[in-house]
Design an enzyme around this catalytic site. Sequence first.
Site, PDB file in Angstrom:
ATOM      1  N   PHE A 142      -0.902  -4.202   0.693  1.00  0.00           N
ATOM      2  CA  PHE A 142      -1.742  -3.495   1.654  1.00  0.00           C
ATOM      3  C   PHE A 142      -1.490  -2.001   1.488  1.00  0.00           C
ATOM      4  O   PHE A 142      -0.339  -1.547   1.548  1.00  0.00           O
ATOM      5  CB  PHE A 142      -1.433  -3.960   3.071  1.00  0.00           C
ATOM      6  CG  PHE A 142      -1.689  -5.423   3.267  1.00  0.00           C
ATOM      7  CD1 PHE A 142      -2.917  -5.877   3.710  1.00  0.00           C
ATOM      8  CD2 PHE A 142      -0.708  -6.363   2.977  1.00  0.00           C
ATOM      9  CE1 PHE A 142      -3.170  -7.225   3.863  1.00  0.00           C
ATOM     10  CE2 PHE A 142      -0.948  -7.720   3.127  1.00  0.00           C
ATOM     11  CZ  PHE A 142      -2.182  -8.147   3.576  1.00  0.00           C
TER      12      PHE A 142
ATOM     13  N   LEU B 261       3.515  -3.991   2.374  1.00  0.00           N
ATOM     14  CA  LEU B 261       2.822  -2.783   2.812  1.00  0.00           C
ATOM     15  C   LEU B 261       3.335  -1.605   1.998  1.00  0.00           C
ATOM     16  O   LEU B 261       4.547  -1.475   1.792  1.00  0.00           O
ATOM     17  CB  LEU B 261       3.103  -2.478   4.287  1.00  0.00           C
ATOM     18  CG  LEU B 261       2.789  -3.522   5.342  1.00  0.00           C
ATOM     19  CD1 LEU B 261       3.065  -2.938   6.722  1.00  0.00           C
ATOM     20  CD2 LEU B 261       1.384  -4.008   5.244  1.00  0.00           C
ATOM     21  N   CYS B 262       2.432  -0.741   1.556  1.00  0.00           N
ATOM     22  CA  CYS B 262       2.840   0.492   0.895  1.00  0.00           C
ATOM     23  C   CYS B 262       3.677   1.307   1.887  1.00  0.00           C
ATOM     24  O   CYS B 262       3.204   1.628   2.982  1.00  0.00           O
ATOM     25  CB  CYS B 262       1.614   1.278   0.447  1.00  0.00           C
ATOM     26  SG  CYS B 262       2.014   2.933  -0.160  1.00  0.00           S
ATOM     27  N   VAL B 263       4.893   1.600   1.505  1.00  0.00           N
ATOM     28  CA  VAL B 263       5.803   2.271   2.430  1.00  0.00           C
ATOM     29  C   VAL B 263       5.296   3.647   2.839  1.00  0.00           C
ATOM     30  O   VAL B 263       5.369   4.018   4.015  1.00  0.00           O
ATOM     31  CB  VAL B 263       7.250   2.328   1.861  1.00  0.00           C
ATOM     32  CG1 VAL B 263       7.320   3.175   0.612  1.00  0.00           C
ATOM     33  CG2 VAL B 263       8.234   2.814   2.913  1.00  0.00           C
TER      34      VAL B 263
ATOM     35  N   ALA C  95       2.388   3.225   5.216  1.00  0.00           N
ATOM     36  CA  ALA C  95       2.863   2.675   6.486  1.00  0.00           C
ATOM     37  C   ALA C  95       3.540   3.743   7.339  1.00  0.00           C
ATOM     38  O   ALA C  95       3.255   3.868   8.536  1.00  0.00           O
ATOM     39  CB  ALA C  95       3.808   1.505   6.226  1.00  0.00           C
TER      40      ALA C  95
END
Length: 137
Positions: free
Chosen positions: A40, A85-87, A90
Amino acid sequence: MASFSIIINASPVSHQAHHSAFQFATAARKQGHDIKQLFFFQDGVNTGSALLSPAGDETNWAQRWASFAEQQIATASGAQTQLVLCVASALRRGILNKDEAAQIDSAQFNLHPAFRLGGLGELVTHSLDVDRVIHFK
């Protein structure tokens, strides 16, 4: 059989991308293909917030993707689908896991337990291990 990684960029509350990605992933799995990872990115990371509370007649995409990931499938790998999730995306949107919250001295974190944070480097590396990468915007 093929293995897939799916990237979702769109918000879970305002776009058709999640529905399309879910239909694709479900159909692929039914045909015996392996969905290794759902990544994501951008507004798609909002999916992993434990604080989202959709209306009763709307899809709770965090729960739906969590259920999808938990379903063990009979493939060569037999592995559970990873929800990542892309850090960077996020953090920009206020989605934190316990470690990230501690780094900024926050007692609060809101990452849904079925998801984890990961970087774009991980996406690229993981993409080399699958047959196809499908992108839903």
